[in-house]
Scaffold this motif. Structure first.
Motif, PDB file in Angstrom:
ATOM      1  N   ASN A 284       2.145   7.816  -1.107  1.00 47.63           N
ATOM      2  CA  ASN A 284       2.598   9.192  -1.374  1.00 47.63           C
ATOM      3  C   ASN A 284       2.408  10.128  -0.201  1.00 47.63           C
ATOM      4  N   ARG A 285       2.148   9.602   0.981  1.00 50.90           N
ATOM      5  CA  ARG A 285       1.966  10.466   2.156  1.00 50.90           C
ATOM      6  C   ARG A 285       3.201  10.372   3.034  1.00 50.90           C
ATOM      7  N   PHE A 286       3.723  11.496   3.435  1.00 50.88           N
ATOM      8  CA  PHE A 286       4.819  11.536   4.400  1.00 50.88           C
ATOM      9  C   PHE A 286       4.190  11.469   5.786  1.00 50.88           C
ATOM     10  N   LEU A 287       4.589  10.497   6.565  1.00 50.53           N
ATOM     11  CA  LEU A 287       3.952  10.291   7.861  1.00 50.53           C
ATOM     12  C   LEU A 287       5.015  10.227   8.952  1.00 50.53           C
ATOM     13  N   PRO A 288       4.641  10.622  10.155  1.00 47.48           N
ATOM     14  CA  PRO A 288       5.639  10.659  11.229  1.00 47.48           C
ATOM     15  C   PRO A 288       5.816   9.304  11.920  1.00 47.48           C
ATOM     16  N   VAL A 340      -2.367   9.852  10.778  1.00 46.03           N
ATOM     17  CA  VAL A 340      -1.379  10.286  11.770  1.00 46.03           C
ATOM     18  C   VAL A 340      -1.782   9.881  13.196  1.00 46.03           C
ATOM     19  N   PRO A 341      -3.053  10.059  13.633  1.00 44.34           N
ATOM     20  CA  PRO A 341      -3.385   9.672  15.008  1.00 44.34           C
ATOM     21  C   PRO A 341      -3.120   8.193  15.291  1.00 44.34           C
ATOM     22  N   PHE A 613      -4.508   1.641 -12.176  1.00 45.73           N
ATOM     23  CA  PHE A 613      -4.631   1.965 -10.758  1.00 45.73           C
ATOM     24  C   PHE A 613      -5.630   1.024 -10.102  1.00 45.73           C
TER      25      PHE A 613
ATOM     26  N   LYS B  75      -5.033   9.315 -12.330  1.00 41.91           N
ATOM     27  CA  LYS B  75      -5.831   9.167 -11.110  1.00 41.91           C
ATOM     28  C   LYS B  75      -5.890  10.516 -10.422  1.00 41.91           C
ATOM     29  N   ASP B  77      -7.021  12.201  -6.992  1.00 41.88           N
ATOM     30  CA  ASP B  77      -7.273  11.758  -5.616  1.00 41.88           C
ATOM     31  C   ASP B  77      -7.416  13.000  -4.735  1.00 41.88           C
ATOM     32  N   HIS B  79      -8.538  14.135  -1.035  1.00 43.65           N
ATOM     33  CA  HIS B  79      -8.844  13.575   0.292  1.00 43.65           C
ATOM     34  C   HIS B  79      -8.579  14.616   1.363  1.00 43.65           C
ATOM     35  N   ASP B  83      -5.689  14.634   9.320  1.00 37.38           N
ATOM     36  CA  ASP B  83      -4.729  14.123  10.312  1.00 37.38           C
ATOM     37  C   ASP B  83      -3.373  14.794  10.238  1.00 37.38           C
ATOM     38  N   GLY B  84      -3.205  15.766   9.347  1.00 41.93           N
ATOM     39  CA  GLY B  84      -1.942  16.510   9.322  1.00 41.93           C
ATOM     40  C   GLY B  84      -0.827  15.850   8.523  1.00 41.93           C
ATOM     41  N   HIS B  85      -1.136  14.808   7.705  1.00 44.86           N
ATOM     42  CA  HIS B  85      -0.065  14.203   6.899  1.00 44.86           C
ATOM     43  C   HIS B  85       0.320  15.166   5.769  1.00 44.86           C
ATOM     44  N   SER B  86       1.491  14.912   5.183  1.00 47.49           N
ATOM     45  CA  SER B  86       1.891  15.763   4.062  1.00 47.49           C
ATOM     46  C   SER B  86       2.339  14.882   2.907  1.00 47.49           C
ATOM     47  N   HIS B  87       2.518  15.489   1.726  1.00 51.01           N
ATOM     48  CA  HIS B  87       2.940  14.712   0.558  1.00 51.01           C
ATOM     49  C   HIS B  87       4.325  15.104   0.086  1.00 51.01           C
ATOM     50  N   ASP B  88       4.998  15.946   0.855  1.00 51.95           N
ATOM     51  CA  ASP B  88       6.343  16.335   0.437  1.00 51.95           C
ATOM     52  C   ASP B  88       7.321  16.354   1.596  1.00 51.95           C
ATOM     53  N   GLY B  89       6.884  15.830   2.726  1.00 51.41           N
ATOM     54  CA  GLY B  89       7.772  15.771   3.870  1.00 51.41           C
ATOM     55  C   GLY B  89       7.876  17.070   4.644  1.00 51.41           C
ATOM     56  N   LEU B 105     -12.066  10.008  -5.924  1.00 52.70           N
ATOM     57  CA  LEU B 105     -11.075   9.039  -6.377  1.00 52.70           C
ATOM     58  C   LEU B 105     -11.506   8.647  -7.777  1.00 52.70           C
ATOM     59  N   LEU B 136      -1.941  11.578 -10.284  1.00 60.01           N
ATOM     60  CA  LEU B 136      -1.006  10.472 -10.519  1.00 60.01           C
ATOM     61  C   LEU B 136      -1.222   9.928 -11.926  1.00 60.01           C
ATOM     62  N   VAL B 137      -0.125   9.630 -12.601  1.00 56.08           N
ATOM     63  CA  VAL B 137      -0.211   9.163 -13.992  1.00 56.08           C
ATOM     64  C   VAL B 137       0.677   7.934 -14.166  1.00 56.08           C
ATOM     65  N   GLU B 147       4.434  12.194  -9.065  1.00 51.48           N
ATOM     66  CA  GLU B 147       3.076  12.651  -8.774  1.00 51.48           C
ATOM     67  C   GLU B 147       3.079  14.122  -8.344  1.00 51.48           C
ATOM     68  N   TYR B 149       1.045  16.943  -5.927  1.00 50.04           N
ATOM     69  CA  TYR B 149       0.063  17.145  -4.849  1.00 50.04           C
ATOM     70  C   TYR B 149      -0.101  18.636  -4.584  1.00 50.04           C
TER      71      TYR B 149
END
Lengths: 779, 264
Positions: A284-288, A340-341, A613, B75, B77, B79, B83-89, B105, B136-137, B147, B149
């Protein structure tokens, strides 16, 4: 009476013979007229030879009357009697058998294209030089009914009518490859350059190859023996732009009178794969994705193969040693919790850092073919070791201490295999066979991650059958096989730690499994050639397969599928019923074939979301092995038309539907409807030199019939083109080809790619070349 | 005639096979309807995309879910977004990079077609910055709900705040390249509402061994300028290591800032 007289003549006449003469000739396919390489020609059970790449044989015999037999696995045995009193040239035509069983055959770089009845198939040569493929799946993908489940360009395996893994056996020179034992995506490590002749059996093949071929088999065989005294040296090289990959090798073969020695060495090196995307999604993480490159997916591989063949008067022997080694990076976006790193990379696309996989295969095998008591005996025996290590940045879960080594998984499998097959004619034109097969596998697991525990499997089977009965205007074959397996997987307990990282107890991660199992399979094949234009075949099969140790006892994150997969010790042997029909027709320069199939499994094993899960932070839902009633159906249609002396048009359509009756859903990883059309056009040819162009188009439909939580994929069209050139000079021959895949740089998601799970498209426009040089001391 | 009989037998065989296969194809309707997360309340209110929460405080979470047949698991979660990640782009820059350790968790078993779950979490005293809260279900059949976020912006007035604007005149990246004998200068500040006590500057090698340590006395100041650090880079036994700034306030709350160093 006639037979007795003939036998008397055969026994007595050679005794009176004195002078030595040469009997030679060619063996051709009766339906297609193409040469049949690799057929064994016996004379009075005393002399034997094998047809070469051109289907040619040659035997030195004394004058006399001889009974000759021409045998080939894919054809009905042909026998004839010849009086030899001078050099003779006798050409024979073999009638193909098991049209359904051997629906597709692709023949080797060293052998010419062999055509099956009414179905023209691409030569292996073209598959190797019109694209760059690093595994058998990629090489065979695109043959009607065959696709490939892949994880990037370097890992994957063949899919036959939507099924793969422990349902499709990869039989290399008589020995089944066991690299898929730790999960369905681990394909054969065999370097495609080592596959000299390949045929694909679409449909159940348990009778011949055992329960691991319940849905089909990929059969890799050595090329035909060369002529006596010949020396052949070949060098080959390929390159492609999507991963700056280069691979190549050297093959040397030398034939003495009875002995042939073959050596092959291959190497491969490739950089990170380019894909037309700048983001992906995992957990569920958008990553580059930086620079449209999948960081750390570079790798290298090498392989060596040594083969010794001896042809005696009554028997032939083959000894083979093979080693392949692969080292490739795992995309850090799918290993552990992505960060990401770690995706930024080191700016060195050819370097492979953590996480990475090494995979090594070593094998030794022996093949014997001899004649005993009027029948033919084939023995295959082999040992193989497959070692796979997955290395990653050490990390502990919960309170567990951080490991000191980078070895996440270390899987080591030893396997012994032996198969004996006896074939004997009876009642004139009928044949009976009897097969005994035995195998032992021993797998050890180490490392700080857990996937599947140590296990041992002892399995065996006995098969018998006969063919040649006349029935309803055709010929009927029948066979039955009984298999047993003793599967023992050890219990695995993992430590529990407190906050001070002291062990406070253990818990069962994977229960022990002790399962004796047995199952049976059977086959009924009816073939009929209606006339010169039409032929039919119908095959009814009961297939059987044992659950693998992985399916019974795994419990961990599978880095090939990026999912937590859990075994089920309650699984029972899988069995199913299938009907395969083939209708083939040929009218002059047009030929076509239609091969529908329909199957029902009472207890098909598949991975299903569990509704729970994973307790592991780097996984989503647990996927659990389950068994359900499943219906499968589909088929292929292929056609070929020589529209012009210089132009041949090929087209094919394939479709598979897999439906879970109990659950009311579709099965995952089912290939979508696919159509391919190609034109082979000879631009120029003069003697043996030629230049040809092959544009092709592939249309893949959307796939909306998906399993629970499986994402649907959109349809797409791809255009490809290749240019081939053959330049002979004396005993030397140079083959050159250049290709562009995905000419229009289409962005698409392959429904069969594991990268679909992280929403990553396949490679874009890909330029490549292939170069092959060959020297033959005699032509 | 004989052949005709055989043909009939073959047709019969087909018919039986087709019938057996056909009978089995009476299927049930699949439950492929995903469950739904119908309501989420954080600290008693409908959450916006990003939520302000305080370190050391209690955060309450209420989640209501429904399914057409049977819910199975929820669930939660939490965290760090270090690192700058996102959950929706989308690119988000709420709360900045996460400082400190906090991860949750938790898997909660569910039943029935509708359920509301209440949970509360006490945020650690020593965290600050951006966190993600995921909900999350899944239902009994394994159908996954879409989900949810949320961005948590953890504010902290308990521990000292270290702000490094520049090292050697430029913005600090992921790594600091240095040679032995280089003089390292800092620009930025350390602030604390209660008063700073002392500051440690430490260098560790790749194996975690301390190579150098400096201590500065802040004497209860509310703010301390990083330019006061005077550091000459020592000889490193390994090529890689860490440079850390460790700060204690007068109530012994502490925070830490670190950067990877590559010694040439």
């Amino acid at each position: 009476m006639r037979k007795l007289a003939l036998w008397c003549a055969l026994v007595v006449m050679p005794l009176m013979a004195q002078a030595q003469f040469v009997l030679s000739g060619h063996v051709h396919d009766d339906a297609s007229g193409e040469a049949v390489p690799g057929a064994v020609v016996h004379a009075n059970d005393q002399w034997a030879t094998v047809t070469d790449a051109d289907g040619r044989y040659e035997l030195a015999v004394k004058s006399g009357i001889y009974r000759f037999e021409v045998r080939h696995l894919a054809y009905h045995t042909d026998s004839f009697t010849v009086e030899v009193s001078e050099d003779r040239h006798v050409d024979r035509r073999l009638r193909p058998k098991n049209v359904t069983i051997r629906a597709v055959a692709v023949h080797g770089a060293m052998a010419p294209d062999m055509q099956q009845p009414a179905v023209r198939v691409d030569a292996l040569e073209r598959r190797m030089t019109d694209g760059v493929n690093y595994h058998l799946g990629a090489m065979l993908s695109g043959i009607a009914g065959v696709s490939s489940v892949t994880t990037g360009s370097n890992a994957g395996q063949p899919v036959v009518r939507g099924l793969f893994g422990s349902r499709v056996a990869v039989i290399v020179n008589g020995i089944p490859q066991q690299t898929q034992q730790w999960g369905a995506d681990h394909g054969s490590d065999l370097d495609p350059w080592m596959a000299e002749r390949v045929s694909v059996q679409k449909g159940p093949a348990v009778l011949q190859y055992g329960p691991n071929a319940s849905a089909g088999a990929i059969i890799v065989e050595p090329s035909a023996m060369m002529k006596s005294g010949n020396l052949s040296v070949g060098a080959f090289m390929r390159g492609q732009s999507v991963n700056d990959g280069i691979d190549g090798g050297l093959r040397i073969r030398k034939r003495w009178e009875r002995l042939q020695l073959e050596a092959l060495a291959t190497v491969r090196d490739y950089a990170d794969l380019r894909v037309p995307a700048d983001t992906f999604v995992h957990l569920n993480r958008f990553l580059p994705l930086y620079d449209e490159r999948m960081v750390n997916t570079s790798g290298r591989a090498d392989g060596q193969q040594l083969r010794l063949r001896y042809i005696g008067q009554r028997s032939s022997h083959r000894l083979e040693l093979r080693r392949t080694f692969n080292r490739y990076g795992l995309f850090p976006g799918i290993f552990g919790i992505p960060s990401v790193p770690a995706l930024a990379g080191d700016g060195a696309p050819r370097e492979t850092g953590l996480p990475y996989v090494t995979s090594e295969h070593r094998s030794a095998s022996y093949h014997l073919h001899t004649r005993i008591a009027g029948g033919e005996l084939d023995v295959d025996a082999g040992w193989q070791q497959n070692v796979r290590t997955e290395n990653g940045p050490p990390h502990g879960h919960g309170n567990a201490p951080v490991p000191t080594s980078t070895t996440a998984l270390d899987l080591d499998l030893h396997s012994f295999f032996a198969n004996t097959r006896y074939l004997r004619g009876f009642n004139g034109d009928k044949e009976a066979f009897f097969t005994v097969q035995i195998e032992h596998r021993d797998s050890r697991s180490a490392g700080w991650e857990f996937l599947v525990n140590d296990y041992r499997v002892t399995a065996g089977g006995v098969a018998m059958g006969a063919e040649g009965w006349k029935f309803a205007g055709g010929a009927l074959s029948v066979g039955m096989r009984i298999d047993f397996a003793a599967i023992a997987a050890d219990e695995y307990r993992e430590n529990l730690y407190d906050a001070e990282q002291d062990i406070i107890g253990t818990r069962v991660r994977s229960p022990g499994v002790r399962t004796p199992m047995q199952n049976w399979s059977a086959n009924l094949l009816w073939e009929r050639e209606v006339n010169v234009h039409h032929s039919w075949s119908v095959q009814l099969s009961r297939t059987a397969r044992f659950p693998s140790a992985f399916e019974l006892s795994a419990n961990g994150i599978h880095h090939g599928t990026f999912r937590h997969e859990q075994g089920n010790p309650e699984l029972l042997p899988e069995s199913g019923y299938q009907i395969d029909v083939q209708w083939a027709l040929r009218y002059g320069k047009f030929s076509a074939a239609l091969s529908p199939f329909y199957g029902y499994y009472n207890n098909f094993i598949y991975l299903d979301p569990s509704g729970r899960f994973s307790p592991l932070p780097d996984a989503g839902q647990i996927y659990l092995f389950r068994q359900d009633e499943v219906l499968r159906g589909g088929g292929e249609a292929v056609m070929q038309w020589q529209a012009h002396p210089k132009a041949v048009i090929d087209a094919s359509v394939e479709y598979v539907l897999s439906y879970n009756v109990e659950d009311g859903t579709y099965l995952p990883w089912t290939p979508p409807l696919r159509t391919e059309a190609a034109l082979d056009y000879i631009l120029w040819n003069k003697r043996r030199a030629n230049l040809s162009l092959r544009p092709s188009a592939v249309f893949t439909a959307q796939q909306k019939r998906t399993a629970r939580n499986e994402s649907a994929t959109e349809g797409y069209a791809l255009a490809n083109i290749s240019l081939r050139m053959v330049v002979p000079f004396g005993r030397h021959e140079l083959h050159f080809s250049a290709f562009v895949h995905n000419l229009l740089d289409q962005r698409y998601i392959d429904h069969m790619s594991r990268y679909k799970l992280i929403n990553l498209p396949e490679a874009g426009r890909n330029f490549g070349f292939a170069l092959r040089y060959e020297f033959n001391s005699k032509s | 005639m004989f052949n005709q009989m055989k043909t009939n037998k073959l047709i019969l065989l087909f018919a039986v096979f087709a019938l057996v296969a056909g009978l089995t194809s009476c299927s049930k309707d699949a439950d492929d309807e995903a469950p739904a997360i119908t309501q989420v309340r954080i600290n008693g209110a409908a959450p916006s995309d990003h939520i302000h929460v305080d370190a050391g405080s209690e955060m309450t979470l209420q989640v209501t879910m429904t399914d057409n047949e049977e819910l199975n698991q929820l669930k939660i979660d939490i965290h760090p977004n270090s690192d700058g990640h996102s959950h929706d782009g989308e690119d988000h820059d709420h709360g900045g990079s996460a400082e400190g350790d906090w991860e949750v968790l938790e898997v909660i078993n569910l039943s029935g077609t509708s359920q509301t779950v209440n949970r509360s979490f006490v945020l650690p005293d020593d965290i600050r910055g951006g966190w993600h809260l995921g909900i999350l279900v899944i239902d009994k059949e394994g159908n996954e709900a879409e989900e949810r976020y949320y961005e948590l912006e953890v504010e902290n007035d308990i521990i000292p705040l270290i702000t490094v604007d520049q090292i050697n005149g430029s913005e600090p990246g992921d790594e600091l390249h240095v040679d032995e004998g280089d003089v390292i200068t800092f620009a930025g500040s350390i602030t604390d509402d209660n008063g700073l006590d002392h500051i440690h500057v430490e260098i560790y090698d790749e194996d975690g061994n301390e190579v150098m340590e400096q201590e500065y006395d802040a004497a209860g100041a509310l703010s301390w300028d990083l330019s006061q650090i005077s550091l000459t880079f020592p000889a490193m036994p390994t090529e890689h290591g860490e440079l850390k700034i460790h700060v204690h306030d007068i109530d012994d709350h502490h925070s830490e800032w670190e950067i990877h160093v590559h010694a040439h």
